[in-house]
Design a protein around this motif. Structure first.
Motif, mmCIF file in Angstrom:
data_model
loop_
_atom_site.group_PDB
_atom_site.id
_atom_site.type_symbol
_atom_site.label_atom_id
_atom_site.label_comp_id
_atom_site.label_asym_id
_atom_site.label_seq_id
_atom_site.Cartn_x
_atom_site.Cartn_y
_atom_site.Cartn_z
ATOM 1 N N ILE A 12 0.843 -1.207 0.000
ATOM 2 C CA ILE A 12 0.000 0.000 0.000
ATOM 3 C C ILE A 12 0.876 1.255 0.000
ATOM 4 C CG2 ILE A 12 -1.636 1.354 1.361
ATOM 5 C CD1 ILE A 12 -2.844 -1.313 2.314
ATOM 6 N N CYS A 13 1.880 1.275 0.888
ATOM 7 C CA CYS A 13 2.757 2.446 0.983
ATOM 8 C C CYS A 13 3.577 2.636 -0.288
ATOM 9 C CB CYS A 13 3.672 2.313 2.196
ATOM 10 S SG CYS A 13 2.797 2.323 3.775
ATOM 11 N N ASP A 14 4.099 1.540 -0.838
ATOM 12 C CA ASP A 14 4.849 1.623 -2.098
ATOM 13 C C ASP A 14 4.002 2.254 -3.193
ATOM 14 O OD1 ASP A 14 7.149 0.478 -1.107
ATOM 15 O OD2 ASP A 14 6.716 -1.534 -1.847
ATOM 16 N N ARG A 15 2.764 1.808 -3.298
ATOM 17 C CA ARG A 15 1.878 2.276 -4.357
ATOM 18 C C ARG A 15 1.634 3.780 -4.258
ATOM 19 N NH1 ARG A 15 0.195 2.294 -9.429
ATOM 20 N NH2 ARG A 15 -2.060 2.428 -9.688
ATOM 21 N N TYR A 16 1.316 4.256 -3.079
ATOM 22 C CA TYR A 16 1.014 5.679 -2.916
ATOM 23 C C TYR A 16 2.259 6.550 -3.058
ATOM 24 C CZ TYR A 16 -3.913 5.228 -1.732
ATOM 25 O OH TYR A 16 -5.264 5.003 -1.808
ATOM 26 N N VAL A 17 3.400 6.074 -2.536
ATOM 27 C CA VAL A 17 4.636 6.844 -2.699
ATOM 28 C C VAL A 17 5.000 6.945 -4.177
ATOM 29 C CG1 VAL A 17 7.137 6.773 -2.322
ATOM 30 C CG2 VAL A 17 5.573 6.429 -0.400
ATOM 31 N N ASP A 18 4.879 5.844 -4.919
ATOM 32 C CA ASP A 18 5.180 5.879 -6.355
ATOM 33 C C ASP A 18 4.268 6.867 -7.085
ATOM 34 O OD1 ASP A 18 7.166 4.023 -6.054
ATOM 35 O OD2 ASP A 18 5.967 2.312 -6.726
ATOM 36 N N LEU A 19 2.974 6.833 -6.761
ATOM 37 C CA LEU A 19 2.030 7.744 -7.412
ATOM 38 C C LEU A 19 2.356 9.203 -7.093
ATOM 39 C CD1 LEU A 19 -1.352 5.858 -6.795
ATOM 40 C CD2 LEU A 19 -0.269 6.250 -9.017
ATOM 41 N N ALA A 20 2.626 9.485 -5.815
ATOM 42 C CA ALA A 20 2.867 10.868 -5.392
ATOM 43 C C ALA A 20 4.190 11.400 -5.944
ATOM 44 C CB ALA A 20 2.850 10.962 -3.873
ATOM 45 N N VAL A 21 5.237 10.578 -5.934
ATOM 46 C CA VAL A 21 6.529 11.019 -6.467
ATOM 47 C C VAL A 21 6.428 11.259 -7.967
ATOM 48 C CG1 VAL A 21 8.919 10.328 -6.888
ATOM 49 C CG2 VAL A 21 7.885 9.932 -4.648
ATOM 50 N N ALA A 22 5.716 10.387 -8.680
ATOM 51 C CA ALA A 22 5.560 10.554 -10.127
ATOM 52 C C ALA A 22 4.828 11.848 -10.468
ATOM 53 C CB ALA A 22 4.809 9.357 -10.709
ATOM 54 N N ALA A 23 3.945 12.292 -9.581
ATOM 55 C CA ALA A 23 3.155 13.500 -9.838
ATOM 56 C C ALA A 23 3.800 14.769 -9.288
ATOM 57 C CB ALA A 23 1.758 13.339 -9.237
#
Length: 407
Positions: A134-145
């Motif tokens: 869960i944390c990996d997914r949200y960090v990846d999304l937020a960093v990409a944006a």
């Protein structure tokens, strides 16, 4: 039964065409969610509303109901589009990772900013790997944006991953005081990868006008090659730390013939205003012998260096620092001569501190928090996990664009 389903619909925030079909409370709470027969659904990127082709049942973990784990069993429609293709249409409260609701994912993110993955996993009755996912997914999304178009001053430092020589490098935005990039290694390639990262996030290497680093040759080379317009600053605290190390080296060597220096390490290394009366008295006695005692002279050189770097007039600092180096090089305090040579080798970057006042203190504090988290977690096994933890601790990431319940 109608009142019960309406109650759960209100609690879950479910609106038409979705409705609660049934509730089952056993060892866990299971809520069946369905949609009204004959409903048509919109599909992102395709105009209009489309008929249901078939359905699949998805089981989603939700927030606990009192002491019971809560699950939603949702009949998710798949719609047929005008081109003949079939796509699933998920309700807007379904999470970013398969098997969870947005509210549950927001809870996990909030807890993981303060606790280890293992502790959160025990608390929410989930596996360590699912919490991390869960944390990996949200960090990846937020960093990409992330938009880095306003970043002009950065700090670069490294922190250890595991015992030995395994490191990750961190880059922090000095104005926003947040980590914006994490990569493996501590070589010049780390700076190159950051420059490439800028270009992928609405920025350019040329916009970085100031960078604070330690005196690592690799970082210096990386900045010169990949951040060509950045002014390098070596902060005062790194320079004074080298002087303190030299002072301790002089004390260690001299105490072999002068037993009176034993036990004085912290009296010499601490700031004078942090010493107790006994320590201060011993220090004053030692300083009074500065003409004959090399440790006393080393202490005075260190204090003079600190005083010079506290000044803000760059021309005054430059003149006084050259004089300080000249005096040290004429002395017999050999370890302090190494500090003078280092200062002369990195003179412009050290003098720049007088104007920029840029320091790596913030990023080093992050390193401390990360090392503490790593100890509590009994170590992290992969770079991916370390990156996620560092961004959760100090990335100030905004998850609200992907989950309205998370900040």
């Amino acid at each position: 039964m109608t009142n019960q389903t309406q109650l759960f619909e209100a609690a879950l925030g479910i609106k038409a065409p979705w409705h609660v079909q049934g509730v089952d409370l056993g060892t866990e709470l299971t809520i069946a969610v369905d949609f009204v027969a004959g409903s048509r659904f919109a599909c992102p990127g395709v105009p209009g509303e489309h008929p249901v082709h078939d359905t699949v049942i998805k089981r989603l973990r939700h927030l606990n109901f009192f002491q019971f784990d809560c699950y939603l069993e949702v009949r998710v429609p798949r719609v047929r589009l005008p081109d003949g293709s079939v796509r699933p249409v998920e309700p807007d409260w379904m999470g970013k990772l398969d098997g969870f609701t947005l509210l549950f994912e927001a809870l996990v993110l909030t807890l993981c900013r303060e606790m280890t993955f293992a502790a959160v996993a025990r608390l929410v009755n989930l596996s360590w790997h699912r919490v991390k996912a869960i944390c990996d997914r949200y960090v990846d999304l937020a960093v990409a944006a992330t938009d880095l178009s306003e970043v002009t001053a950065v700090s670069i430092d490294e922190t250890s991953c595991r015992r030995g020589h395994d490191y990750v490098s961190l880059v922090a935005d000095m104005d926003a005081r947040r980590v914006v990039f994490v990569t493996q290694g501590k070589d010049a390639g780390a700076v190159e990868r950051f420059a490439n990262h800028l270009e992928q996030h609405n920025a350019t290497p040329a916009q970085i006008k100031s960078v604070s680093i330690d005196m690592s040759p690799a970082f210096i080379k990386g900045v010169q090659e990949h951040l060509p317009d950045a002014r390098v600053t070596f902060d005062k605290f790194h320079v004074v730390a080298h002087a303190s190390k030299a002072l301790d080296g002089v004390r260690r060597e001299q105490q072999k013939t002068d037993p009176g220096l034993k036990g004085m390490r912290w009296s010499l290394l601490k700031d004078a205003d942090k010493l107790n009366l006994a320590q201060l008295t011993d220090l004053e006695v030692l300083i009074s012998q500065y003409t004959t005692n090399r440790t006393a002279r080393a202490w005075m050189y260190r204090e003079q260096l600190r005083e010079i770097l506290d000044r803000k007039q760059i021309h005054v600092v430059s003149k006084m620092l050259r004089r300080w180096c000249s005096n040290v090089m004429r002395s017999k305090v050999e370890p302090m001569k190494d500090v003078a040579r280092m200062i002369l080798c990195h003179f412009d970057g050290i003098v720049a501190w007088a104007q920029t006042r840029q320091t790596n203190g913030f990023i080093e504090a992050i390193n401390g928090l990360f090392q503490a988290a790593k100890r509590k977690a009994r170590g992290y096994a992969s770079f991916k996990t370390m990156r996620t933890v560092l961004f959760l601790i100090a990335g100030k990431l905004d998850f609200s664009a992907f989950n309205p319940h998370a900040s």
